[in-house]
Design a protein around this motif. Structure first.
Motif, short mmCIF file in Angstrom:
data_model
loop_
_atom_site.label_atom_id
_atom_site.label_comp_id
_atom_site.label_asym_id
_atom_site.label_seq_id
_atom_site.Cartn_x
_atom_site.Cartn_y
_atom_site.Cartn_z
N UNK A 34 0.84 -1.23 0.03
CA UNK A 34 0.11 0.40 -0.04
C UNK A 34 0.39 1.34 0.31
N UNK A 35 1.94 1.14 1.07
CA UNK A 35 2.78 2.57 1.08
C UNK A 35 3.71 2.86 -0.26
N UNK A 36 4.16 1.80 -1.02
CA UNK A 36 4.75 1.41 -2.25
C UNK A 36 4.07 2.18 -3.23
N UNK A 37 2.66 1.13 -3.39
CA UNK A 37 1.95 1.41 -4.88
C UNK A 37 0.25 1.99 -5.07
N UNK A 38 0.31 2.57 -4.14
CA UNK A 38 -0.74 2.57 -3.77
C UNK A 38 -0.82 3.94 -2.46
N UNK A 39 -2.09 4.56 -1.36
CA UNK A 39 -1.86 5.15 -0.53
C UNK A 39 -2.02 4.03 0.86
N UNK A 40 -0.91 4.54 1.76
CA UNK A 40 -1.65 3.86 3.45
C UNK A 40 -1.45 5.69 3.83
N UNK A 41 -1.83 5.19 5.10
CA UNK A 41 -2.14 6.45 6.00
C UNK A 41 -1.98 5.89 7.35
N UNK A 42 -1.34 6.37 7.98
CA UNK A 42 -0.91 6.19 9.70
C UNK A 42 -1.96 7.33 10.41
N UNK A 107 -8.66 11.36 2.34
CA UNK A 107 -9.68 10.20 2.55
C UNK A 107 -11.24 10.47 1.45
N UNK A 108 -11.01 11.18 0.67
CA UNK A 108 -12.00 11.43 -0.53
C UNK A 108 -11.50 10.47 -1.51
N UNK A 109 -10.13 10.60 -1.52
CA UNK A 109 -9.71 9.77 -2.97
C UNK A 109 -8.58 8.21 -2.36
N UNK A 110 -9.32 8.05 -1.19
CA UNK A 110 -9.06 6.33 -1.20
C UNK A 110 -10.17 5.00 -2.01
N UNK A 111 -9.06 4.28 -1.74
CA UNK A 111 -9.97 3.23 -2.25
C UNK A 111 -9.14 2.19 -2.23
N UNK A 112 -10.13 1.09 -3.00
CA UNK A 112 -9.90 -0.54 -2.65
C UNK A 112 -8.69 -0.45 -2.14
N UNK A 113 -7.93 -0.15 -2.58
CA UNK A 113 -5.89 -0.51 -2.74
C UNK A 113 -5.44 -0.33 -1.70
N UNK A 114 -6.00 0.73 -1.64
CA UNK A 114 -5.27 1.62 -0.17
C UNK A 114 -5.92 0.76 1.48
N UNK A 115 -4.69 1.76 2.46
CA UNK A 115 -5.18 1.02 3.91
C UNK A 115 -5.10 1.99 4.45
N UNK A 116 -5.55 2.28 5.58
CA UNK A 116 -5.37 2.76 6.83
C UNK A 116 -5.51 2.06 8.12
#
Length: 254
Positions: A34-42, A107-116
């Motif tokens: 998620x961090x390298x290819x998509x979006x990771x939110x901590x 948040x509005x840009x996050x999708x199924x490949x992302x991770x929180x």
């Protein structure tokens, strides 16, 4: 336990538990992808400060855990002076750190490949469900998080220590919190996210089954858990070496 398995007991302090959870998630392939290819939110929090630090080291990104928190539960009548908390969550998109951004911004840009990754304040082990305390009258960070998790199927994981285990189901406790007669106090929100405790971290890192045997202590062991680990002798030795290496992990400080 089969005849070929061994078992051993280990004591984990709260700070060791946070470090263990952080190391396990920082080694998780889905989290790193998620961090390298998509979006990771901590999301900011005391456990997540350890996670963000471990991930930042692995991804060669700048990060300081100082002030990486929002609300804090402090001891009774304890006045603590501390620097202002940080103003940004740890957000990595396609390997790049998004500076000065919070979950509210993206948040509005996050999708199924992302991770929180969002910490929790209560965990019910039997149902594997987590609860988050809500102090904000508009719901705090959980509102944009749930919009992403429920509305757009963004994966949501709650790293949470075993010291936050509760006896009753989260939904039942949430209802109790909402029925406060004076209208004061915190609310509790039951989340749809996955629970990730020290038990999960031990299985992920060492391929061992972990069971909560007892809890508590004094002189630095307050909130600690005594675990029984079962599995191969080789994996138990790996776990023992690891626990020895993190036993001096300092307690959370402001």
């Amino acid at each position: 336990m089969s005849a070929s398995e061994s078992s051993r007991q280990f004591l984990l302090t709260v700070s060791m538990g946070k470090r263990l959870i952080a190391d396990a998630l920082a080694a998780d392939e889905a989290v790193l992808r998620a961090a390298k290819e998509h979006c990771l939110v901590v999301i900011m929090g005391s456990t997540n400060a350890q996670i963000a630090a471990a991930l930042a080291e692995k991804l060669s990104l700048p990060f300081s855990p100082q002030g990486f928190h929002r609300g804090l539960q402090l001891g009774p009548a304890r006045a603590v002076e501390h620097p202002a908390p940080q103003s940004a969550d740890f957000i990595v998109r396609a390997g790049e750190l998004l500076r000065d951004k919070t979950v509210f911004d993206i948040a509005d840009t996050l999708g199924k490949d992302d991770l929180i990754l969002k910490g929790a304040n209560a965990v019910h082990l039997k149902t594997q469900s987590a609860g988050v305390l809500i102090g904000s009258p508009v719901g705090g960070t959980m509102m944009p998080i749930l919009q992403a998790a429920v509305g757009r199927r963004t994966r949501l994981i709650h790293p949470v220590g075993l010291e936050k285990r509760v006896e009753r189901p989260i939904g039942e406790l949430a209802a109790l919190a909402s029925r406060s007669n004076d209208g004061k106090g915190l609310r509790l929100l039951q989340s749809c996210g996955e629970v990730f405790t020290e038990l999960d971290a031990i299985e992920a890192l060492f391929s061992l089954r972990a069971y909560l045997l007892a809890a508590g202590g004094v002189c630095g062991a307050e909130g600690s858990v005594l675990l029984t680990l079962s599995g191969s002798e080789e994996n138990l030795l790996r776990a023992e070496r690891y626990f020895r290496s993190i036993q001096d992990t300092p307690s959370f400080s402001l």
